[in-house]
Design an enzyme around this catalytic site. Structure first.
Site, short mmCIF file in Angstrom:
data_model
loop_
_atom_site.label_atom_id
_atom_site.label_comp_id
_atom_site.label_asym_id
_atom_site.label_seq_id
_atom_site.Cartn_x
_atom_site.Cartn_y
_atom_site.Cartn_z
N GLU A 50 10.35 15.91 14.83
CA GLU A 50 10.83 16.15 13.47
C GLU A 50 10.09 17.35 12.88
OE1 GLU A 50 12.08 12.45 10.88
OE2 GLU A 50 10.16 12.06 11.82
N CYS B 76 13.28 11.42 6.72
CA CYS B 76 13.44 10.95 8.09
C CYS B 76 14.88 11.06 8.56
CB CYS B 76 12.95 9.52 8.22
SG CYS B 76 13.72 8.39 7.06
N GLU C 165 10.82 1.11 9.83
CA GLU C 165 11.73 2.26 9.68
C GLU C 165 10.91 3.48 10.03
OE1 GLU C 165 13.08 5.54 8.34
OE2 GLU C 165 12.86 4.66 6.34
N LYS D 288 0.85 -1.18 0.00
CA LYS D 288 0.00 0.00 0.00
C LYS D 288 0.89 1.24 0.00
CE LYS D 288 -3.08 3.06 2.39
NZ LYS D 288 -2.22 4.21 1.98
#
Length: 486
Positions: free
Chosen positions: A389, A292, A258, A180
């Site tokens: 982040e 990331c 991850e 997906k």
């Protein structure tokens, strides 16, 4: 609708070797973040379509896993070659739906293809062992076998590379996969799948189900609850990763995760300052800061702090903000308005807590999803951009005095994906490398991603590794054979 002209612009999902619509006929819009223009309408699928894709993967598994590894490798190499043959088309599609500069998109297409080539070759090197026996009439053999049917969920920031980084080791190992892609950027994954079909990928080996944000929980729940699925690979936020891991726990499914990062970028006083500035600009502003492994917290030692800030800020002022197809562009749009709002919140929070804004700090005149490359100094540990982040083109810089202080600050986070530091002192390089609690270290470089190295984090940044010889092991099971009566 988009005026993008390519046969690779596909508005159907791919299940069991067929291009299909959602059962309901419902669709959702994929939007160009630079213009707000609708590029295509893509099927809104749910649990039923995902279940059929999983069942197709189960049917395809016996033939795929029994295929000679060399044959799988040849097919995957053809797929990689087709991607490079269509590099310009794929890059244009990627930039249109994701927004990154076209030069970065071309690099990503090559990066995505590299995983197909690498793991096709690694399929031929899945070695077992013969272990010295513990009894005269026994022999011990260890074999490695594919996990089985797998599922993958990928993010929007690398719409070509993340699908191939998930699927390639699985396919090389002999697994099948239902994938997906992110709702913001499904078109690149579908285009890559079209080329996989052209390369000769058998029906059911890879299926792609699409859905919008409201459909994602249903699709994800089917992947995590269906007993046919033996492993889930996911790249995305730590919050969602924890949820998927919890869902997989009831059936003890294998997972590769991850997840989020909070990368420190440390500049010591013995660093090559020009190289550090170059690395910081690349590491912070690539993909508009939406990776990331972007530098999220910059720490600069006292003696070089002023020179670094001056040089870095000068470079940032020269960055070109534009849509991804503009010549010389460095920073494109952010993926959506919520992403921009988060960046605004981080800047406002920092300024309210005493940070100094040196450049930028607001949306760009080009439109609501463009943000001016920004630099703030005087960042403290309690500010939002130190704890979360930012995922945008904003650099926050703080200073430190000692090596120990830099290490303490860098490790003061629940995340541990990537980190960077600049130093020319070999003793310091060893000490700092051993002290930083991260899965990936960039030492005197801000560019670390490659298919030949293990990519992944520690702590709340994930489980497992992608890429390298270690990456294929994540998709294999170890089987121990004890032979008696010999």
């Amino acid at each position: 609708m988009s005026t993008l002209q390519t046969d690779l612009l596909i508005s159907q999902a791919y299940i069991d070797g067929r291009w299909v619509d959602a059962d309901s006929g419902a669709t959702f819009a994929v939007v160009n973040p630079a213009s707000g223009e609708t590029i295509a309408q893509v099927p809104r699928m749910g649990a039923a379509e995902t279940r059929r894709a999983i069942e197709a993967a189960q049917r395809a598994l016996p033939a795929w896993r029994s295929m000679v590894a060399r044959e799988r490798a040849r097919l995957m190499r053809r797929w990689a070659d087709l991607m490079m043959d269509h590099e310009d088309e794929l890059a244009a599609l990627l930039t249109t739906e994701q927004g990154k500069p076209i030069a970065e998109s071309r690099v990503e297409i090559a990066y995505a293809a590299s995983f197909l080539e690498w793991f096709g070759e690694e399929a031929k090197r899945v070695y077992g062992d013969v272990i010295p026996t513990y009894m005269r009439d026994r022999r011990i053999v260890v074999a490695k076998e594919p996990v089985g049917v797998t599922a993958g969920i990928t993010p929007w920031n690398f719409p070509a590379a993340m699908p191939t980084r998930k699927a390639s080791p699985a396919l090389g190992a002999g697994c099948t996969m239902v994938l997906k892609p992110a709702e913001q950027t499904p078109l690149t994954a579908l285009a890559v799948m079209r080329l996989g079909e052209e390369a000769g990928l058998p029906p059911g080996v890879v299926s792609i189900v699409t859905g919008d944000a409201d459909d994602a929980p249903q699709i994800g729940r089917e992947m995590t609850s269906n007993p046919i699925v033996r492993k889930l690979g996911f790249t995305g936020s730590t919050e969602v990763g924890k949820l998927l891991m919890a869902q997989c726990a009831s059936q003890v499914k294998k997972v590769s995760l991850e997840l989020g990062g909070n990368a420190p970028f440390i500049v010591f006083d013995d660093a090559d300052l020009d190289a550090a500035i170059d690395g910081a600009v690349t590491c912070k502003y690539r993909n508009s800061g939406q990776t990331c492994i972007s530098a999220n917290r910059m720490f600069v030692q006292d003696d070089v702090y002023d020179d670094f800030v001056s040089g870095f800020t000068e470079r940032v002022r020269k960055l070109v903000v534009a849509d991804g197809f503009t010549d010389g562009v460095n920073v494109g749009p952010l993926i959506d308005v919520p992403g921009v709002e988060k960046v605004e919140r981080h800047v406002a929070d920092a300024r309210e807590r005493g940070a100094e804004l040196l450049v930028g700090g607001a949306r760009h005149e080009l439109g609501s999803q463009f943000f001016t490359p920004s630099v703030l100094t005087g960042i403290t540990d309690d500010m939002a951009m130190s704890c979360e982040e930012t995922f945008g083109p904003v650099a926050g810089i703080s200073r430190f005095s000692t090596e120990g202080e830099a290490i303490r600050k860098a490790n003061d986070t629940p995340y541990g994906l990537s980190s960077y530091f600049y130093s020319r002192d070999m003793a310091r390089i060893w000490r700092v490398s051993e002290s930083l609690e991260y899965g990936i270290l960039g030492i005197n470089t801000g560019v670390i991603s490659t298919e030949v190295a293990p990519f992944g984090g520690v702590k709340e940044s994930g489980i497992g590794r992608e890429g390298s010889k270690y990456g294929i092991d994540e998709w294999l099971e170890i089987k121990y054979l004890c032979m008696g009566g010999i």
